[in-house]
Design an enzyme around this catalytic site. Sequence first.
Site, PDB file in Angstrom:
ATOM      1  N   ASP A   1       3.581   9.263  -0.768  1.00 48.67           N
ATOM      2  CA  ASP A   1       2.359   8.539  -0.407  1.00 48.67           C
ATOM      3  C   ASP A   1       2.095   7.475  -1.459  1.00 48.67           C
ATOM      4  OD1 ASP A   1       0.013   8.033   1.034  1.00 48.67           O
ATOM      5  OD2 ASP A   1      -0.452  10.160   1.222  1.00 48.67           O
TER       6      ASP A   1
ATOM      7  N   HIS B   1       0.812  -1.222   0.000  1.00 51.69           N
ATOM      8  CA  HIS B   1       0.000   0.000   0.000  1.00 51.69           C
ATOM      9  C   HIS B   1       0.844   1.269   0.000  1.00 51.69           C
ATOM     10  CE1 HIS B   1      -4.059  -1.753   0.709  1.00 51.69           C
ATOM     11  NE2 HIS B   1      -3.316  -2.797   1.055  1.00 51.69           N
TER      12      HIS B   1
HETATM   13  C1  GDG Z   1      -2.145   3.805   3.243  1.00 55.33           C
HETATM   14  C2  GDG Z   1      -1.100   4.458   2.324  1.00 55.33           C
HETATM   15  C3  GDG Z   1      -2.772   4.382   0.466  1.00 55.33           C
HETATM   16  C4  GDG Z   1      -8.621   9.921   7.742  1.00 55.33           C
HETATM   17  N1  GDG Z   1      -9.027  10.600   8.811  1.00 55.33           N
HETATM   18  C5  GDG Z   1     -10.225  10.123   9.148  1.00 55.33           C
HETATM   19  C6  GDG Z   1     -10.563   9.113   8.244  1.00 55.33           C
HETATM   20  N2  GDG Z   1      -9.547   9.014   7.380  1.00 55.33           N
HETATM   21  C7  GDG Z   1      -9.554   8.062   6.245  1.00 55.33           C
HETATM   22  C8  GDG Z   1      -9.537   8.790   4.923  1.00 55.33           C
HETATM   23  C9  GDG Z   1      -8.982   7.710   4.006  1.00 55.33           C
HETATM   24  C10 GDG Z   1      -8.048   6.935   4.936  1.00 55.33           C
HETATM   25  O1  GDG Z   1      -8.411   7.254   6.275  1.00 55.33           O
HETATM   26  C11 GDG Z   1      -6.593   7.364   4.758  1.00 55.33           C
HETATM   27  O2  GDG Z   1      -6.138   6.806   3.564  1.00 55.33           O
HETATM   28  P1  GDG Z   1      -4.903   7.418   2.764  1.00 55.33           P
HETATM   29  O3  GDG Z   1      -4.817   6.710   1.483  1.00 55.33           O
HETATM   30  O4  GDG Z   1      -5.108   8.881   2.585  1.00 55.33           O
HETATM   31  O5  GDG Z   1      -3.616   7.238   3.674  1.00 55.33           O
HETATM   32  P2  GDG Z   1      -2.996   6.082   4.676  1.00 55.33           P
HETATM   33  O6  GDG Z   1      -3.803   5.943   5.901  1.00 55.33           O
HETATM   34  O7  GDG Z   1      -1.585   6.493   4.887  1.00 55.33           O
HETATM   35  O8  GDG Z   1      -3.083   4.710   3.846  1.00 55.33           O
HETATM   36  C12 GDG Z   1      -1.796   5.279   1.241  1.00 55.33           C
HETATM   37  C13 GDG Z   1      -3.691   3.629   1.414  1.00 55.33           C
HETATM   38  O9  GDG Z   1      -2.945   2.918   2.404  1.00 55.33           O
HETATM   39  C14 GDG Z   1      -4.567   2.633   0.668  1.00 55.33           C
HETATM   40  O10 GDG Z   1      -3.819   1.757  -0.118  1.00 55.33           O
HETATM   41  O11 GDG Z   1      -3.538   5.206  -0.390  1.00 55.33           O
HETATM   42  O12 GDG Z   1      -0.838   5.817   0.357  1.00 55.33           O
HETATM   43  O13 GDG Z   1      -0.221   5.289   3.075  1.00 55.33           O
HETATM   44  O14 GDG Z   1      -9.988   6.850   3.564  1.00 55.33           O
HETATM   45  O15 GDG Z   1     -10.829   9.264   4.607  1.00 55.33           O
HETATM   46  N3  GDG Z   1     -11.720   8.418   8.272  1.00 55.33           N
HETATM   47  C15 GDG Z   1     -12.592   8.738   9.260  1.00 55.33           C
HETATM   48  N4  GDG Z   1     -12.323   9.711  10.184  1.00 55.33           N
HETATM   49  C16 GDG Z   1     -11.168  10.440  10.170  1.00 55.33           C
HETATM   50  O16 GDG Z   1     -10.959  11.336  10.997  1.00 55.33           O
HETATM   51  N5  GDG Z   1     -13.760   8.067   9.311  1.00 55.33           N
END
Ligand code: GDG
Length: 470
Positions: A366, A158
């Site tokens: 990322d 990821h």
């Molecule tokens: C890893 C990789 C890759 C965030 N704050 C809240 C909340 N979130 C949710 C977001 C989003 C998820 O968490 C975060 O996903 P990201 O992709 O932005 O980043 P990582 O957590 O670092 O994820 C990344 C991912 O895996 C998938 O393969 O894209 O590059 O680092 O969905 O909306 N959700 C809620 N409350 C919050 O305060 N409910």
Amino acid sequence: MGRLIVVSNRVATPTETKGSAGGLAVGVFGALKDAGGVWFGWSGDVVSETVANAGPMLEQDGAVTFATVGLTRKDYDQYYRGFSNATLWPVFHYRNDLARYERDEYAGYRRVNAWLAHKLVKLLEPDDIIWIHDYHLIPFAEALRSEGVTNRIGFFLHIPFPAPQILLNIPPHEELVKSLSCYDLLGFQTATDQQAFHDYVTRHARGTVSADGIVEAFGRKLRTGVYRIGVFPDEIAEQAKRYESRQHVLELKQSLEGRKLIMSVDRLDYSKGLVERFRAFELLLERSPEWRGNVTLVQIAPPTRSDVATYQKIRQDLEYEAGRINGRYSGLDYTPIRYLNQQYDRWKLMSLFRESQIGFVTPLHDGMNLVAKEYVAAQNPDDPGVLVLSIFAGAAAELSGAVLVNPHDAIGMCEALQRALQMPLDARQRRHEINMAALREDDLGVWRDSFLRDLRSVPVRRSGEGGGHK
Ligand code: GDG
């Protein structure tokens, strides 16, 4: 068709998969429900050795079994807090300066992988296909193979796969890549990550890579591919719209008093470029006095991994920056940065995205960044906001309707904000349509189904081919 076995560091609970859980839980659970199977991993609890050894705890939900184990304090410290999050995470995000390497933590990481694999073996059936997720579990297939498992095993990373020169910073880099070579299929978020893996194989492991992505290394043959993780954009659009008349949105609107809104949401992590983002916003207020009092940045940043020292540091830095900038530009009725250190409901977040004029997503590195995709999906097509996105997010390769920025260029980011704040409606709509088309083409279902299709098409190993390296 055999069952699907999903292994990830953390397992969502059956309730989480039904409510407003994030992308991965929903995507993976959909496939599990279709094929039937097991979702196996850590429960999130730190427990005594007796309790850990008694696991896995099984919970049945239709055709899906949730199988979880607790970790002992030592395992948690070495495998999770240590090697996974204080070595692999920083180095894979190009932050060697924040990484440490301890031999005993690495040994713990391998020990926990072997222990987890041993627990899983008892739940496996001959036709199952096994899908392992992320950097915590790199040695998992190797451990399964050494127990004689010949099932098809795939791995999806990821986070970014670093360029070889960066990976060399981790002393057992060769063992890690050798472990990866025990999978049948390796999936990456972007072509850049896949290329970095191929470069390591050809330059440091005396391996070969054929034009169709077949890698031969360490006496093994495996396939690699690019599978861009996505979202279900129409579901997000619908939910964001449904929530737009709720109390929290009305309250936010009222408190903004007509000011423009910039939204950012990230786990509180140093890879997300939060300090650089705050400084770019400060520069906007410094260089464009007309925006002082007229634009607000809402940064939602729920804390994660708060027992890892580098995460305590980023939290302090950010609190300092928010305080400093707000001290400089606040008025009696105006606070430029609203910095919220807490978790929000998913659909609430999407409706806040819909209210804003800019989604400001500027990671330093990322794998993909789902927030960028969610921001686009949540917009009102009649009056969409603009996504200002770092070139170092995997999503930048797909979202050509975004205004792209380099997060190390504060003035460049400030200029991008100025441009986005003034962008006419027709330009915003054009960009939004381009981005939405990209989201629909590569949605979460496509990501999941294409990975599983490729994994199912790998020739099955003959028994006797399971163990160790040839
Ligand atoms: C890893 C990789 C890759 C965030 N704050 C809240 C909340 N979130 C949710 C977001 C989003 C998820 O968490 C975060 O996903 P990201 O992709 O932005 O980043 P990582 O957590 O670092 O994820 C990344 C991912 O895996 C998938 O393969 O894209 O590059 O680092 O969905 O909306 N959700 C809620 N409350 C919050 O305060 N409910």
